[in-house]
Design a protein around this motif. Structure first.
Motif, mmCIF file in Angstrom:
data_model
loop_
_atom_site.group_PDB
_atom_site.id
_atom_site.type_symbol
_atom_site.label_atom_id
_atom_site.label_comp_id
_atom_site.label_asym_id
_atom_site.label_seq_id
_atom_site.Cartn_x
_atom_site.Cartn_y
_atom_site.Cartn_z
ATOM 1 N N ILE A 32 4.225 -1.880 7.619
ATOM 2 C CA ILE A 32 3.651 -0.661 8.202
ATOM 3 C C ILE A 32 3.568 -0.791 9.718
ATOM 4 O O ILE A 32 3.942 0.130 10.465
ATOM 5 C CB ILE A 32 2.258 -0.374 7.599
ATOM 6 N N VAL A 33 3.077 -1.938 10.177
ATOM 7 C CA VAL A 33 2.947 -2.166 11.624
ATOM 8 C C VAL A 33 4.307 -2.078 12.309
ATOM 9 O O VAL A 33 4.447 -1.453 13.365
ATOM 10 C CB VAL A 33 2.291 -3.540 11.892
ATOM 11 N N SER A 34 5.332 -2.655 11.721
ATOM 12 C CA SER A 34 6.656 -2.668 12.353
ATOM 13 C C SER A 34 7.364 -1.322 12.256
ATOM 14 O O SER A 34 8.114 -0.940 13.147
ATOM 15 C CB SER A 34 7.528 -3.764 11.738
ATOM 16 N N LYS A 35 7.112 -0.586 11.172
ATOM 17 C CA LYS A 35 7.848 0.669 10.931
ATOM 18 C C LYS A 35 7.133 1.922 11.422
ATOM 19 O O LYS A 35 7.740 2.996 11.474
ATOM 20 C CB LYS A 35 8.131 0.827 9.437
ATOM 21 N N LEU A 36 5.860 1.821 11.747
ATOM 22 C CA LEU A 36 5.069 3.033 12.030
ATOM 23 C C LEU A 36 5.673 3.925 13.117
ATOM 24 O O LEU A 36 5.807 5.142 12.912
ATOM 25 C CB LEU A 36 3.632 2.649 12.377
ATOM 26 N N LYS A 81 5.694 8.665 -2.235
ATOM 27 C CA LYS A 81 5.013 7.534 -1.604
ATOM 28 C C LYS A 81 5.965 6.356 -1.446
ATOM 29 O O LYS A 81 6.828 6.130 -2.285
ATOM 30 C CB LYS A 81 3.812 7.100 -2.447
ATOM 31 N N GLU A 82 5.765 5.615 -0.360
ATOM 32 C CA GLU A 82 6.525 4.394 -0.124
ATOM 33 C C GLU A 82 5.532 3.232 -0.071
ATOM 34 O O GLU A 82 4.535 3.297 0.651
ATOM 35 C CB GLU A 82 7.293 4.489 1.198
ATOM 36 N N PHE A 83 5.789 2.188 -0.864
ATOM 37 C CA PHE A 83 4.862 1.056 -0.928
ATOM 38 C C PHE A 83 5.283 -0.015 0.070
ATOM 39 O O PHE A 83 6.378 -0.571 -0.008
ATOM 40 C CB PHE A 83 4.822 0.492 -2.352
ATOM 41 N N LEU A 84 4.388 -0.283 1.041
ATOM 42 C CA LEU A 84 4.711 -1.190 2.139
ATOM 43 C C LEU A 84 3.589 -2.187 2.359
ATOM 44 O O LEU A 84 2.399 -1.888 2.146
ATOM 45 C CB LEU A 84 4.932 -0.400 3.435
ATOM 46 N N SER A 85 3.960 -3.368 2.838
ATOM 47 C CA SER A 85 2.958 -4.350 3.249
ATOM 48 C C SER A 85 2.400 -3.951 4.613
ATOM 49 O O SER A 85 2.996 -3.122 5.321
ATOM 50 C CB SER A 85 3.588 -5.735 3.335
ATOM 51 N N LEU A 86 1.273 -4.552 4.983
ATOM 52 C CA LEU A 86 0.700 -4.251 6.288
ATOM 53 C C LEU A 86 1.675 -4.607 7.404
ATOM 54 O O LEU A 86 1.822 -3.855 8.379
ATOM 55 C CB LEU A 86 -0.617 -5.019 6.473
ATOM 56 N N GLU A 87 2.372 -5.720 7.270
ATOM 57 C CA GLU A 87 3.356 -6.131 8.279
ATOM 58 C C GLU A 87 4.467 -5.082 8.410
ATOM 59 O O GLU A 87 4.904 -4.752 9.530
ATOM 60 C CB GLU A 87 3.956 -7.492 7.921
ATOM 61 N N MET A 128 0.829 -1.201 0.000
ATOM 62 C CA MET A 128 0.000 0.000 0.000
ATOM 63 C C MET A 128 0.868 1.258 0.000
ATOM 64 O O MET A 128 1.895 1.298 0.673
ATOM 65 C CB MET A 128 -0.904 0.000 1.234
ATOM 66 N N PRO A 129 0.446 2.286 -0.753
ATOM 67 C CA PRO A 129 1.214 3.528 -0.771
ATOM 68 C C PRO A 129 1.046 4.323 0.525
ATOM 69 O O PRO A 129 -0.078 4.662 0.910
ATOM 70 C CB PRO A 129 0.654 4.295 -1.965
ATOM 71 N N LEU A 130 2.138 4.590 1.207
ATOM 72 C CA LEU A 130 2.141 5.368 2.451
ATOM 73 C C LEU A 130 2.822 6.706 2.190
ATOM 74 O O LEU A 130 3.921 6.750 1.631
ATOM 75 C CB LEU A 130 2.856 4.595 3.551
ATOM 76 N N SER A 131 2.172 7.790 2.587
ATOM 77 C CA SER A 131 2.712 9.146 2.402
ATOM 78 C C SER A 131 2.877 9.820 3.759
ATOM 79 O O SER A 131 2.084 9.597 4.677
ATOM 80 C CB SER A 131 1.776 9.978 1.526
ATOM 81 N N VAL A 132 3.894 10.657 3.856
ATOM 82 C CA VAL A 132 4.219 11.357 5.100
ATOM 83 C C VAL A 132 3.979 12.848 4.909
ATOM 84 O O VAL A 132 4.338 13.417 3.872
ATOM 85 C CB VAL A 132 5.692 11.080 5.492
ATOM 86 N N ARG A 133 3.369 13.500 5.911
ATOM 87 C CA ARG A 133 2.974 14.917 5.773
ATOM 88 C C ARG A 133 4.146 15.849 5.558
ATOM 89 O O ARG A 133 4.003 16.912 4.951
ATOM 90 C CB ARG A 133 2.178 15.342 7.020
#
Length: 502
Positions: free
Chosen positions: A399-403, A391-397, A379-384
């Protein structure tokens, strides 16, 4: 032909900073002016930030042995008159209640009736009325130290209102303490300053200068006022919070006396310290950009905006179900003593509009979720704090570990950027010619000036009249060697920060 602006705010910071500030608050859905001149309505998104600030401060205060209480909104006029410097300092800002009821005149209009024998002041601050209670509660050295805080509102009749920064009614906290010795009270006042500085730098990501107010800028009735000052993006200074050492001034005015260990009666030494919703205004003016609010993640009420892409009616339910799965997993993560909070933007706007809304409102992180993203597992994740298209494309796993790490990087980025801005706009001035030239230049409001100063209140007043600047603080960290006072003051000079301020 005018090019279409590539930002969300109609007026940029460089074009008109005050108007930009108002537009950012509007886009962020934080607050609005009320029907009462000088007052504001704090909307849920704005109040949620204030609640986070409250919770953080309240926890820090209680660790110091401070207890919460509540004192009356109204103060008898005679209480305020007891401390001459105090009443003089607040006289022009006081709202005064003179009647107890309304009645209709011959034309049917409501008019005041039932005049009070003695007017009541709507509290501009509560030293005098809290002092009245302290005088009852303190009898012996065993009753000291006494540490009390209240979360409340105050009223200071403000003729030039500005949302969060200057309003007639202000939400704040005010701490009041009483001590057996001057040394203990001084230490308490400095500790209050230290607590504010820690919270503002470590949660709001705003770099500060800790110092003492000059004689002309002290709180009315205080012997010392300790302040923390910050530079906003337009270069002006903002006083973030203050802590005051009162000596025995208010104890004598309010008759706060105690029997010491030798059985002798003496007056207590008191302090007071306060901060307000101005901190939200400071956050906006320090971090927001031309696309809207930027909320530091440690103080954010909402950390993540999940943006479902609902373009296929057959798959929309699957996308929303997956968004709920993501929300459940992310909200199990703890970041900086708080659980992660997630909003799913599931209205019927297009994904691009939702993303812009999330940017304007300052969500630290945005995650887009579509059927293709679920299928690919990324999923594409964007930072304000980065470009909208970054965008950085990350799996749910992942995202959970890096959030927590991603959120921490946002905080560090904001703090470092604000530090660099202050550093680049701070000048050391060593001659009157340079001082005069800088202060009278068109771009001066964007500077902090470090100046060797050894004057008194009269010299301060003259400098403000001649140059339109004030001493923001005398920093606690001082150089070993000092130049002579730039303004030829008679006292031993210290390094002082001069600036224009809010």
């Amino acid at each position: 032909m005018n090019q279409k602006k590539k930002c969300a705010v109609d007026v940029t910071r460089k074009e008109d900073f005050p108007l930009w500030y108002q537009e950012v608050i509007k886009l962020g859905d934080l607050a609005e002016h009320s029907g009462v001149r000088g007052c504001m309505v704090i909307k849920p998104r704005g109040y949620a930030i204030w609640e986070r600030i409250q919770q953080t401060m309240d926890k820090a205060f209680k660790k110091r042995g401070v207890q919460n209480a509540y004192f009356p909104l109204f103060i008898p006029l005679e209480y305020l008159e007891r401390e001459a410097a105090h009443v003089d300092g607040f006289a022009k800002e006081c709202a005064v209640v003179t009647h107890t009821r309304l009645t209709q005149d011959e034309n049917g209009k409501l008019v005041p009736d039932g005049k009070l024998e003695e007017p009541l002041i709507v509290r501009p601050t509560s030293e005098t009325i809290i002092g009245e209670s302290f005088a009852k509660w303190v009898q012996s050295y065993r009753d000291l130290p006494l540490r009390i805080n209240q979360w409340c509102n105050i009223v200071r009749w403000e003729m030039r209102p500005r949302l969060f920064l200057r309003t007639a009614e202000i939400l704040w906290q005010e701490g009041h303490t009483a001590h057996a010795t001057a040394e203990e009270a001084q230490e308490e006042a400095l500790e209050g300053q230290k607590v504010y500085a820690h919270i503002i730098e470590n949660y709001l990501a705003i770099p500060l200068i800790k110092g003492e107010k000059s004689e002309g800028e002290r709180f009315p009735g205080a012997e010392n006022t300790y302040t923390i000052e910050a530079m906003m993006q337009d270069g002006k200074a903002l006083q973030m919070a203050t802590s005051h050492y009162m000596g025995q001034n208010f104890a004598k005015a309010c008759n706060i006396k105690f029997l010491n260990k030798d059985g002798k009666e003496e007056y207590a030494y008191t302090t007071s310290w306060g901060s307000t919703t101005r901190l939200i205004g400071a956050m906006i003016m320090t971090h927001a950009d031309d696309n809207g609010v930027v909320i530091p993640p440690r103080i954010a009420a909402k950390h993540v905006a999940l943006i479902p892409i609902l373009t296929n009616p057959d798959l929309n339910e699957k996308v929303l179900d997956y968004c709920n799965t993501i929300k459940e997993q992310l909200e199990q993560i703890t970041y900086y003593d708080n659980e992660i909070s997630v909003d799913i933007l599931d209205d019927d706007k297009r994904a691009g509009e939702k993303s812009w809304d999330a940017i304007k409102k300052g969500y630290p992180i945005r995650i887009e979720v579509g059927a293709r993203d679920i299928e690919s597992g990324k999923m594409p994740l964007s930072v304000r704090t980065k470009e909208k298209s970054d965008k950085e494309f990350l799996s749910l796993e992942e995202i959970v570990s890096k959030l927590p790490e991603i959120l921490e990087d946002i905080h560090e980025t904001l703090f470092k950027k604000a530090c660099l801005h202050r550093e680049e706009n701070t000048l050391t001035v060593k001659s009157m010619d340079d001082f005069s030239e800088i202060v009278k230049s068109e771009d001066f409001p964007s500077k902090f000036l470090k100046v060797s100063y050894g004057g008194d209140k009269l010299l301060e007043e003259k400098i403000q009249k001649d140059y339109g600047v004030t001493i923001r603080c005398i920093p606690q960290t001082q150089p070993k060697d000092h130049e002579s006072c730039l303004f030829k003051g008679a006292r031993k000079p210290k390094l002082a920060i001069f600036a224009k301020s809010y």
